[in-house]
Design an enzyme around this catalytic site. Sequence first.
Site, short mmCIF file in Angstrom:
data_model
loop_
_atom_site.label_atom_id
_atom_site.label_comp_id
_atom_site.label_asym_id
_atom_site.label_seq_id
_atom_site.Cartn_x
_atom_site.Cartn_y
_atom_site.Cartn_z
N ASP A 169 -5.99 9.35 10.46
CA ASP A 169 -4.63 8.91 10.76
C ASP A 169 -4.08 9.50 12.04
O ASP A 169 -4.35 10.64 12.39
CB ASP A 169 -3.69 9.26 9.59
N GLU A 222 0.87 -1.18 0.00
CA GLU A 222 0.00 0.00 0.00
C GLU A 222 0.89 1.22 0.00
O GLU A 222 1.81 1.32 0.82
CB GLU A 222 -0.87 0.05 1.26
#
Lengths: 406, 275
Positions: free
Chosen positions: B61, B50
């Site tokens: 995040d 990824e």
Amino acid sequence: MTIQQTLNSFRTGPDETGHFGNFGGRFVAETLMPLILDLEKAYTEAKADPAFHAELTSFHTHYVGRPSPLYFAERLTEHVGGAKIYLKRDELNHTGAHKINNVLGQILLARRMGKTRIIAETGAGQHGVATATACARFGLKCVVYMGAVDVERQKPNVFRMRMLGAEIVPVVSGSKTLKDAMNEALRDWVSNVEDTFYCIGTSAGPHPYPMMVRDFQSIIGKEAREQMLEREGRLPDSLVACIGGGSNAIGLFHPFLDDASVAIYGVEAAGHGVASGAHAASLNGGRPGVLHGNRTYLLMDADGQIAEAHSISAGLDYPGIGPEHAWLHDTGRVTYLSTTDSEALEAFQLLSKLEGIIPALEPAHAIARAVEIAASKPKDHLMIVNLCGRGDKDIFSVAEHLGGME
Amino acid sequence: MTTRIDTRFAALKSEGRAALVTFVMAGDPDHATALEIIKALPKAGADLIEIGMPFTDPMADGPAIQAAGLRALAGGETLHSTIDIVRAFRVNDTETPIILMGYFNPIYIYGVETFLKDAKEAGVDGLIVVDCPPEEDDELCKPALKAGLNFIRLATPTTDEKRLPKVLSNTSGFVYYVSITGITGSATPDFSKVATAVARIKAHTQLPVAVGFGVKTASDASAIAKGADGVVVGSALVEAVRKSLDADGKATSKTIGAVTALVSEIAAGVRAVKK
């Protein structure tokens, strides 16, 4: 414009998927999706429940001090020599701004949903103070996210929030201002899904927030409409309000959107000037993008990275705008202008000296354009300017700019 | 349509082990070093890669990945240069699946159709776009599927039985189960609950289920590999990048090795579990 010609009403949005035209929506992480669906359901039920409205109205009357006066600014009107200028005095509300209208609605809703912990983001600190106030009133735990830069420039409000029992979390990520505070509040919500209610302070974010915040702030426009009919026997000819996220403005505008005779002006913060690049005027200097759960006009670079906004007013210092404003801009129903830092400072002084009312720097942006528009209108033109906050919080930063501390 | 992702998961299933899915940020700490790290990942034990598309406002995040994104942006990384990384990687590796992961705005500004075309041509196999839930499928998910890319959806502990079918519809490649309600890199998941959660998802889909959020060590990876088809590690790798940098935040001779060493260690944890 074609869109305007085909619309029967400007007051029916958003659609069931949370869109105002192409704007709005629900661009959130999957963790939050079930939560905003729950919120939408709870709000729809509350909206249909007369007991919810009765409780909110009672707090408006006895706690906030509503209705706020519609005041004829006689000396400002004489000074300008044009339209008759009225001020909607939402700065007289408890906590000193319009923010409490929305917060009370959301906190009563949070109580209905059984949530015990309230989180909020704040820029200037007005929404944080309003949230901390309502949480104190109802005995709820309150955590306020505030950019570290704003914590520094809005010390009086930080102190007020602490006095009210709120925990202030200075946000040091990104640009350390309002947009980062909102990111951090969203991260908190993702991490505390069970007991936490996110009380968003402006008419932005994922659906249903833009609609819900607008509904709670529409008390401003509903009152103003009745008050003007009572005072002058007719509707106003124009409305003027400042715009950061745009909650005070949509609150004033919404009840008038279908009255074609009413010209409506939103005023963005132009900072050092829209051409300078250092501003917070998303409509006049940005383009459509997706941030904080909704599609709207944003300040960003060519790669879609969000730019830092600039305004002398911390409350307008946000690189986006509520999605309903984006739509009203594109349809042409509302005209969006802008005011620079220095023009706002002049208007701040003008209103203080002529009317004995020290406005917050946010509505000073509206005053600056209102004075200009009023000057070009006949004496029977009726104008309402939303005075959405008082200037106590700003006196130190204004003194710094004007050199009046000594 | 069979993609590299489908092929890889099928091959690992017949090998009898789970996949290691590694996340690194494009352009972190700089464009060239990030490319070298990514090139080195398969040999170190990564089965799928990824690549983070840096964004100024990554709302799901934690601090580690936020900082990695800002380092990349400070170095001038853009979505265009991120696609260049994939193109460069594909010169020597035509088998390892590549997934781009990030947020919608940079893609929206790039132009959805142009982005999908450029990504596909460069050799991207799938997308994970955090802020595009099923409610917004018309925006990116459906066009991506039409362009021949997998659209990998996140499922979370808040995705209940009623909602799972909605989340799984239009999902392809694999399902990314976020093992905690929280941001990336935060709490360590309760591993005993992970297997139950994976079983819950598998009751609704034939797709492989990879589990991420909170994996830091080989033993974390082993614990998850027992119950899942894939283990995702991200924050620990970008932290390894950060710790290897010099005082000015520049890459050092240790940077690439720091990441590959950790990947090898975690890969051993994944491979130790026979299924």
